[in-house]
Design a protein around this motif. Sequence first.
Motif, mmCIF file in Angstrom:
data_model
loop_
_atom_site.group_PDB
_atom_site.id
_atom_site.type_symbol
_atom_site.label_atom_id
_atom_site.label_comp_id
_atom_site.label_asym_id
_atom_site.label_seq_id
_atom_site.Cartn_x
_atom_site.Cartn_y
_atom_site.Cartn_z
ATOM 1 N N TRP A 42 1.109 -1.108 0.089
ATOM 2 C CA TRP A 42 -0.107 0.129 0.322
ATOM 3 C C TRP A 42 0.538 1.335 -0.095
ATOM 4 C CZ3 TRP A 42 -5.290 -0.448 0.450
ATOM 5 C CH2 TRP A 42 -5.938 -1.690 0.038
ATOM 6 N N ARG A 43 0.862 2.619 -0.707
ATOM 7 C CA ARG A 43 1.142 3.304 -0.554
ATOM 8 C C ARG A 43 0.277 4.453 -0.955
ATOM 9 N NH1 ARG A 43 4.876 0.730 -0.183
ATOM 10 N NH2 ARG A 43 7.012 0.381 -0.922
ATOM 11 N N TYR A 44 0.160 6.156 0.029
ATOM 12 C CA TYR A 44 -0.457 7.053 0.019
ATOM 13 C C TYR A 44 -0.385 7.827 -1.012
ATOM 14 C CZ TYR A 44 -0.983 5.707 5.024
ATOM 15 O OH TYR A 44 -0.857 5.296 6.283
ATOM 16 N N LEU A 45 -1.625 7.937 -1.300
ATOM 17 C CA LEU A 45 -1.826 8.719 -2.611
ATOM 18 C C LEU A 45 -2.962 10.406 -2.429
ATOM 19 C CD1 LEU A 45 -1.644 6.602 -6.318
ATOM 20 C CD2 LEU A 45 0.020 8.281 -5.079
ATOM 21 N N PHE B 215 -5.228 10.634 -9.721
ATOM 22 C CA PHE B 215 -4.124 10.427 -8.607
ATOM 23 C C PHE B 215 -2.713 11.531 -9.485
ATOM 24 C CE2 PHE B 215 -6.362 7.357 -6.834
ATOM 25 C CZ PHE B 215 -6.395 8.013 -4.920
ATOM 26 N N HIS B 216 -2.363 12.012 -9.282
ATOM 27 C CA HIS B 216 -1.590 12.230 -9.669
ATOM 28 C C HIS B 216 -0.040 11.662 -9.294
ATOM 29 C CE1 HIS B 216 -2.621 17.108 -10.700
ATOM 30 N NE2 HIS B 216 -3.382 15.481 -11.230
ATOM 31 N N VAL B 217 0.914 10.911 -9.839
ATOM 32 C CA VAL B 217 2.048 9.634 -9.624
ATOM 33 C C VAL B 217 2.933 10.376 -10.682
ATOM 34 C CG1 VAL B 217 2.536 7.662 -8.927
ATOM 35 C CG2 VAL B 217 0.021 7.943 -9.598
ATOM 36 N N VAL C 156 6.605 0.517 -6.253
ATOM 37 C CA VAL C 156 5.060 0.809 -6.104
ATOM 38 C C VAL C 156 5.162 1.967 -7.527
ATOM 39 C CG1 VAL C 156 3.206 1.073 -5.664
ATOM 40 C CG2 VAL C 156 4.505 -0.191 -3.831
ATOM 41 N N SER C 157 6.123 2.807 -7.329
ATOM 42 C CA SER C 157 5.364 4.062 -7.633
ATOM 43 C C SER C 157 5.396 3.880 -9.295
ATOM 44 C CB SER C 157 5.904 5.554 -7.412
ATOM 45 O OG SER C 157 7.076 5.441 -7.093
ATOM 46 N N PRO C 158 7.046 3.411 -9.726
ATOM 47 C CA PRO C 158 7.361 2.860 -11.466
ATOM 48 C C PRO C 158 6.306 1.938 -11.978
ATOM 49 C CG PRO C 158 9.486 2.658 -9.636
ATOM 50 C CD PRO C 158 8.304 2.943 -8.977
HETATM 51 C C1 FAD Z 1 0.467 11.268 2.758
HETATM 52 C C2 FAD Z 1 1.415 11.726 1.364
HETATM 53 C C3 FAD Z 1 0.510 11.581 0.350
HETATM 54 C C4 FAD Z 1 1.588 11.037 -1.120
HETATM 55 N N1 FAD Z 1 0.300 11.818 -1.756
HETATM 56 C C5 FAD Z 1 1.460 10.969 -2.979
HETATM 57 C C6 FAD Z 1 1.320 11.963 -4.335
HETATM 58 O O1 FAD Z 1 0.231 12.640 -4.575
HETATM 59 N N2 FAD Z 1 1.624 11.517 -5.464
HETATM 60 C C7 FAD Z 1 2.852 10.599 -5.240
HETATM 61 O O2 FAD Z 1 3.626 10.781 -6.317
HETATM 62 N N3 FAD Z 1 3.556 10.424 -4.289
HETATM 63 C C8 FAD Z 1 2.358 10.569 -3.259
HETATM 64 N N4 FAD Z 1 3.081 10.227 -1.955
HETATM 65 C C9 FAD Z 1 4.174 9.678 -1.426
HETATM 66 C C10 FAD Z 1 3.707 8.130 -1.886
HETATM 67 O O3 FAD Z 1 3.435 7.297 -0.919
HETATM 68 C C11 FAD Z 1 5.705 7.056 -1.697
HETATM 69 O O4 FAD Z 1 6.172 7.304 -1.133
HETATM 70 C C12 FAD Z 1 5.685 7.085 -3.629
HETATM 71 O O5 FAD Z 1 5.231 6.976 -4.734
HETATM 72 C C13 FAD Z 1 7.289 6.563 -3.397
HETATM 73 O O6 FAD Z 1 6.478 5.415 -3.110
HETATM 74 P P1 FAD Z 1 7.635 3.596 -3.900
HETATM 75 O O7 FAD Z 1 6.692 2.482 -3.522
HETATM 76 O O8 FAD Z 1 8.416 3.869 -5.573
HETATM 77 O O9 FAD Z 1 8.880 4.250 -3.381
HETATM 78 P P2 FAD Z 1 9.450 2.695 -1.838
HETATM 79 O O10 FAD Z 1 9.730 1.251 -2.543
HETATM 80 O O11 FAD Z 1 8.734 3.091 -0.544
HETATM 81 O O12 FAD Z 1 11.051 4.322 -1.229
HETATM 82 C C14 FAD Z 1 11.829 4.442 -1.786
HETATM 83 C C15 FAD Z 1 13.306 5.343 -1.590
HETATM 84 O O13 FAD Z 1 11.997 6.522 -2.249
HETATM 85 C C16 FAD Z 1 12.117 7.398 -1.029
HETATM 86 N N5 FAD Z 1 11.051 8.115 -1.267
HETATM 87 C C17 FAD Z 1 9.555 7.769 -1.141
HETATM 88 N N6 FAD Z 1 9.060 8.408 -1.055
HETATM 89 C C18 FAD Z 1 9.582 9.346 -1.971
HETATM 90 C C19 FAD Z 1 9.570 11.077 -2.427
HETATM 91 N N7 FAD Z 1 8.156 11.437 -2.830
HETATM 92 N N8 FAD Z 1 10.270 11.180 -3.115
HETATM 93 C C20 FAD Z 1 11.768 11.490 -2.858
HETATM 94 N N9 FAD Z 1 12.066 10.240 -2.569
HETATM 95 C C21 FAD Z 1 10.691 9.098 -1.343
HETATM 96 C C22 FAD Z 1 12.228 6.372 0.152
HETATM 97 O O14 FAD Z 1 12.851 6.971 1.203
HETATM 98 C C23 FAD Z 1 13.084 5.534 -0.278
HETATM 99 O O15 FAD Z 1 14.417 5.344 -0.234
HETATM 100 C C24 FAD Z 1 2.513 10.453 -0.765
HETATM 101 C C25 FAD Z 1 3.267 10.044 0.787
HETATM 102 C C26 FAD Z 1 2.144 10.827 2.244
HETATM 103 C C27 FAD Z 1 2.902 10.396 2.723
#
Ligand code: FAD
Length: 383
Positions: A186-189, A203-205, A213-215
């Motif tokens: 799960w991730r927050y957006l 959502f804007h990702v 997850v984001s990739p």
């Molecule tokens: C309240 C809240 C709202 C959010 N809203 C959005 C949104 O609207 N759109 C969006 O794209 N994302 C948003 N995010 C960030 C999202 O939840 C994820 O954390 C992000 O997409 C990275 O997930 P991942 O699984 O790809 O990276 P992960 O595998 O979880 O992390 C990989 C690495 O990237 C780093 N990282 C994580 N997030 C970020 C970031 N934002 N910038 C730089 N480095 C980061 C981590 O510290 C880690 O080292 C939000 C986060 C929070 C807490």
Amino acid sequence: MISRLRASFSSIALTERGPTRLTTLFFSSLFAEHPDFRVLFPPALDKLGPRVFQALKFVIDNLDDEERVMGFLAQLGRDHRKYGVDERHYSAAAGSLLEAVQGSFTQAIWTPSLTTAWTEFIDLMLDTMATAAAEDDLPATWGATVVDHERRLDDLAIVRLETDSPIPYGAGQYLSVQVPQRPRMWRYLSAAIPSNPAGQIEFHVRRVSGGWVSPAMVNETQVGDRWLLGSPLGGLQVDRDSGRDVLMIGSGTGIAPLRAQVMEMAMRAHNPRVHLFVGGKYPCDLYDIETLWQISLSNPWLTVVPVSEEDENPWWHTAPVPEPPPGLHRRLLGKPGRVVAEFGSWADRQIQVSGSPSMIKTTVYALQRGGTPLNLIRHDPLI
Ligand SMILES: Cc1cc2nc3c(=O)[nH]c(=O)nc-3n(C[C@H](O)[C@H](O)[C@H](O)COP(=O)(O)OP(=O)(O)OC[C@H]3O[C@@H](n4cnc5c(N)ncnc54)[C@H](O)[C@@H]3O)c2cc1C
């Protein structure tokens, strides 16, 4: 009790390995006692640990603001229903968390009064979560179908979905999201449009390099994919009773919750004045500036100020830099926090900051240095 909790927690938080030790001890104690709980969590726990720690830190940092802390915990409890968590899990977590805190504490002797303070605090925290979860009559999760996936930049997608039934979230809130390509991760957006009876949500990702997850969300999402969304979270909102005008500072996809709020405000007859600073590294990172300009053209209470760190796009981004319509603010150069603070103190405003954790930290710091009191600044938890 608050000072005792804070002092013991900072002795863990400020040690280099303290946060990792705490969450590792927590999960290992929990799974040793209850091996059947393991299936509720994602296969790799390395990303979950920091989130658990940050949530705990957020609660401890805000213990003086009871309403904020209770609201946060209640939302967290409602959100945890998506894992299938129930009463049994909460009581098991209480014991494991106490053991983890005690096991990570290195500064001085662990005293019986610390055991009492932490036991009461953990019980209060988990009771609040469990009660809120039990009392909520909304679904634990909502199914949603992807109806559009627009690759606005190479590393940024706008994903539009229709939920099976409308989700009653407030403009400015965020939701837990699970995509079919990454089950149980799960991730927050943040929702980028207000809630509506048709159940449309956007959502804007941004693709985080090296992220799990984001990739997948940016590169692999297909129209027709089924996403799962959890309970709405977060408290970014305009306080209409404060009599204060509003300062919003968003960077990158951090504009999403601010955009949803100004869209919701645009449906009302009367609004406080809003100054919205929209930041990014390159001009192209202001990927939705034209929508915001359009809203401001028909809503005189809204002033949009674009800000970018670099004046030119990188060479691989060939589209022209959009010019503001006549009469609107031209783009300013610099990091959003520094640019905003150059205008002086914003002590007469209510302020929201939204972006990556590092952007939020540097912006809050710059505002504070410029004379803006911290208690006027709101942002989502850095989890
Ligand atoms: C309240 C809240 C709202 C959010 N809203 C959005 C949104 O609207 N759109 C969006 O794209 N994302 C948003 N995010 C960030 C999202 O939840 C994820 O954390 C992000 O997409 C990275 O997930 P991942 O699984 O790809 O990276 P992960 O595998 O979880 O992390 C990989 C690495 O990237 C780093 N990282 C994580 N997030 C970020 C970031 N934002 N910038 C730089 N480095 C980061 C981590 O510290 C880690 O080292 C939000 C986060 C929070 C807490």
